[in-house]
Design an enzyme around this catalytic site. Structure first.
Site, mmCIF file in Angstrom:
data_model
loop_
_atom_site.group_PDB
_atom_site.id
_atom_site.type_symbol
_atom_site.label_atom_id
_atom_site.label_comp_id
_atom_site.label_asym_id
_atom_site.label_seq_id
_atom_site.Cartn_x
_atom_site.Cartn_y
_atom_site.Cartn_z
ATOM 1 N N GLN A 514 33.236 -15.536 21.298
ATOM 2 C CA GLN A 514 32.706 -14.687 20.233
ATOM 3 C C GLN A 514 32.657 -15.517 18.949
ATOM 4 O OE1 GLN A 514 34.999 -11.595 17.984
ATOM 5 N NE2 GLN A 514 33.727 -10.149 19.140
ATOM 6 N N TYR A 595 33.074 -8.215 8.868
ATOM 7 C CA TYR A 595 32.947 -9.648 8.641
ATOM 8 C C TYR A 595 31.530 -9.949 8.144
ATOM 9 C CZ TYR A 595 37.406 -9.608 11.031
ATOM 10 O OH TYR A 595 38.709 -9.343 11.365
ATOM 11 N N ARG A 737 44.638 -3.983 24.053
ATOM 12 C CA ARG A 737 46.091 -3.811 24.146
ATOM 13 C C ARG A 737 46.599 -3.677 25.576
ATOM 14 N NH1 ARG A 737 46.450 0.120 18.840
ATOM 15 N NH2 ARG A 737 46.133 -1.537 17.316
#
Length: 791
Positions: A514, A595, A737
């Protein structure tokens, strides 16, 4: 516990001595054990609360106000779950026994779409007429000595609060009590997109029936279920624009009913429908920040509502009454009891409301699913709320579930999550993705042994695709000093080592990179030192579309110039070339989470007035330019995906509709899949967390744009993955997670489902661990006799 006869005598005394509400008002007796109780609203929740509280203490003085007549009610049938009935049986066997005599029970759900009926069994429903339910509760309250005041508005809430020890506001969705104390309860009432009308038919459906009608005006749906041997509830629902296009806004009640009967003549067998002061309305979701104010407490629809498509309104109200009565019994003071009641019920209600919201929105967007394969459509409908899943539906009706899997293309014995999926020249052996997770453990942007072990372990764990963290395209594009990069040769060599390990030691697992730039969220501390907090020293300047800091105290970014935009495009292409040489199988462009590229997309972070700001088309311009330059240098046979934030969770930000257009634009430029996340764009966001809470955004993009999607966000179980894949809501599921908790999550999911095929291959050294270890003795003899005491 007094006998029935003693209770009856007490009832007569209480009836003779019942004090009118507004005559000689008396102050509350004490704050420990409420004796004088006022209940506003004579629906099932208020009546059942009255009966429970009176049964627990026959000396209580309880009055219920209901503005309508005893026989008046709106709606027809009421559905209760076995769980709710169990609570009623335990708390009041008399009410339970009366309900049992009148319940209509059935197991099947019929889904009729485009003339084809699909039936799923094993669901277990119980319903009875609302009038009969109220009659049972009226009789019980009268037998116990509760004062029922019909055709009478309750006194003002503040008057009741000053007069009674406890005021239970069960006065419905339009609660005047809630409005009186709105500053304390802080209610939120949300209206939705569909119109619906409650009707009835004088025959019994033999199942819970969903029927879809595709008309010239748009799609309409019928929800129907039996509530007596000769009667069924029928709800007709459609989006507001369909309702208006069909002319229902100009029809009388009788004309609307006749029109509905004609549209759904097949479902009704040509029979008419009837009403009970029925009117078209829109559903309103009620949420309150608090449920009590002093000695006033909310119950049922006054506190919360949940869409009728999951049949929860009466159920929740009755369960509220059970919990409130129990807390008043268990706690030493009224204050503690009301706090305990709210603490117990709020999480349960919130979970139900999330499920109801998912179901409601599924029906709002029903038109998106009409072209799904028939069985997938039926499965999608059944699992719409996420409370019914692939696994429990398989337990309820293995035949139906197997037929859905067969239509989907699952080989025999293969769960949906272990079917392969192809993106361009890459075939993933299963549908599980290890989501990008920032590790903040690189040195000068170079991934080290930690990254080798971290990514290598997850690759060995069986996922079809393992993604790196966001890999930054320049030193100033890092989020923190510990972020990894791909802007020099040392970093490229380190990544090649990791990619080579994955390919050699976990053949069949793909690894993707990524690429991103931190934008205004850069130059911050490591996550565990202070997430999004500026560095104490060693800061570097940050860049963004507009000079807006991420939050108070954050560094103010410099607005990017045209020359800097060109430089950043070149940084992305340089990183993409290095990624290709390192051997990555897939590249993802990070346009989410606030971002740099995400900052261009959101109107909250892009305030430019040049060609790169303003309308959505202009805000898309720079991210699309970066995408195009990356696509030019990225190998043609390897897929290129894009991660977006489908909503900013903030007023004025990116909406779900915007997200569809953003996905459409990237798809038109050659994106092979859209990775659909949400939020983290602005600090003042207010996300609506919950299980699989971001999936609806991926689902909508998949249906409207026709592009493969990756769903993320609190997808934590293999059952969720199977359900989402089989329903056609996503193509791949990215989990973060769960893979931190268990690097071998995918292999363990296979073992727990008894799957041993090519979609989940255990590494040869690990094969001895492919069965769950025994945790204790399971062969002990079972007891055969229960021996009593001595003679």
């Amino acid at each position: 516990m007094p006998t029935q006869g003693a209770r009856g005598s007490a009832d007569m005394r209480l009836r003779r001595g019942a004090r009118p509400a507004t005559t000689n008002p008396q102050p509350p007796a004490n704050n420990n054990h409420p004796q004088r109780i006022a209940i506003t609203g004579g629906g099932p929740g208020g009546l059942y609360a009255a009966a429970l509280l009176k049964r627990r203490d026959p000396t209580r003085d309880i009055t219920v106000w209901e503005r309508n007549a005893p026989q008046d009610t709106f709606g027809f049938g009421v559905v209760l779950s076995d769980e709710t009935l169990g609570g009623i049986e335990h708390a009041d066997p008399v009410v339970y026994a009366a309900l049992q005599k009148d319940f209509t029970r059935w197991d099947d759900i019929d889904i009729v779409h485009r003339g084809v009926k699909h039936t799923s069994g094993g669901h277990g429903f119980a319903a009875l007429g609302r009038k009969r339910l109220l009659q049972i509760l009226h009789d019980r309250c009268r037998d116990l000595g509760v004062a029922l005041r019909f055709r009478e508005h309750a006194p003002q809430a503040d008057t009741l609060a000053a007069t009674y020890d406890l005021v239970i506001a069960a006065d419905g969705v339009h609660s005047t009590t809630r409005a009186t104390y709105a500053d304390t309860f802080r209610p939120s009432v949300t209206s939705h997109r569909c119109r619906y009308i409650w009707l009835a038919a004088d025959f019994a459906f033999d199942a819970f029936r969903f029927e879809i009608a595709e008309t010239e005006h748009g799609v309409m749906q019928l929800h129907g279920y039996p509530y007596a041997a000769d009667a069924s509830t029928v709800i007709v629902e459609m989006r507001e624009e369909v309702w208006r296009a069909a002319g229902f806004d100009e029809l009388t009640e009788s004309e609307s009913i006749a029109r509905c009967a004609k549209i759904f003549a097949d479902a009704l067998g040509g029979r008419p429908l009837r009403s009970n002061n029925s009117a078209w309305t829109t559903f309103r979701t009620v949420v309150n920040d608090r449920w009590s104010h002093g000695n006033v407490v909310l119950l049922g629809d006054a506190a919360h509502t949940a869409h009728f498509s999951i049949g929860s309104g009466t159920k929740l109200a009755v369960e509220d009454a059970l919990a409130l009565a129990a807390c008043l019994e268990e706690q030493p003071s009224l204050d503690r009891a009301l706090a305990a009641y709210e603490e117990e019920r709020k999480p349960v209600v919130a979970s139900t409301q999330r499920a109801a919201r998912a179901s409601l929105e599924w029906f709002e967007n029903l038109a998106l699913y009409l072209d799904q394969p028939p069985l997938q459509f039926a499965f999608n409908l059944l699992t719409r709320s996420r409370r019914v899943t692939h696994d429990n539906l398989r337990l309820r009706d293995a035949r139906f579930t197997a037929s859905v899997e067969q239509e989907f293309g699952c080989p025999p014995g293969t769960p949906p999550m272990f079917t392969p999926f192809r993106l361009r020249g890459l075939t993933l052996r299963n549908r599980v993705v290890v989501s990008p997770m920032d590790m903040y453990s690189a040195v000068d942007g170079v991934p080290g042994d930690f990254h080798l072990v971290h990514l290598g372990a997850r690759a060995l764990g069986g996922a079809g695709l393992v993604m790196t963290e966001m890999v930054c395209v320049s030193p100033e594009g890092r989020i923190t000093p510990g972020c990894a990069g791909l802007y020099d040769g040392r970093q490229a060599a380190a990544w090649k080592r990791i990619v080579s390990f994955v390919h050699a030691q976990s053949p069949g697992t793909a690894i993707g990179v990524q690429l991103g730039h931190s934008g205004r969220k850069g130059s911050t501390k490591l996550m565990w030192e202070g997430m999004d907090e500026p560095l104490t020293d060693g800061n570097w300047p940050v860049l963004a579309p507009s000079p807006l800091p991420y939050k108070p105290g954050s560094q103010v970014p410099r607005e990017l110039s045209r020359a800097q935009l060109t430089d950043i495009r070149q940084q992305f292409t340089g990183a993409a070339v290095r990624a290709a040489r390192a051997g990555f199988d897939l590249l993802e462009l990070h346009c989410a989470h606030g971002y740099l590229l995400s900052g261009f997309l959101s109107p909250l972070t892009n305030r430019r007035t040049d060609a790169y700001g303003g309308s959505l088309d202009k805000r898309l311009r720079f991210p699309l330019e970066v995408f195009d330059t990356v696509r030019e240098v990225w190998p043609a046979e390897r897929p290129l995906t894009v991660r977006i934030s489908a909503t900013d969770w903030a007023d004025g930000g990116t909406t779900a509709e915007d997200a569809v257009e953003i996905a459409r634009a990237f798809t038109a430029h050659g994106a092979d899949a859209i990775d659909v996340s949400t939020g983290q764009v602005v600090a003042e966001e207010r996300p609506e967390f919950g299980r699989s809470y971001q999936t609806p955004y991926a689902d909508r993009i998949r249906q409207e744009v026709g592009v493969p999607v990756i769903a993320v966000g609190a997808i934590s179980s293999w059952d969720d993955v199977n359900s989402l894949i089989l329903a056609g809501r996503t193509d791949l599921c990215a989990l973060a997670r769960p893979h931190l908790y268990d690097p071998h999550w995918t292999l363990h999911a296979a073992a727990e489902q008894g799957y041993t095929g090519p979609g989940a291959v255990w590494p040869t050294p690990y094969r001895a661990g492919s069965r769950r270890p025994q945790t204790g003795r399971t062969d002990a003899p079972k007891p055969r006799l229960a021996l009593g005491g001595g003679r």
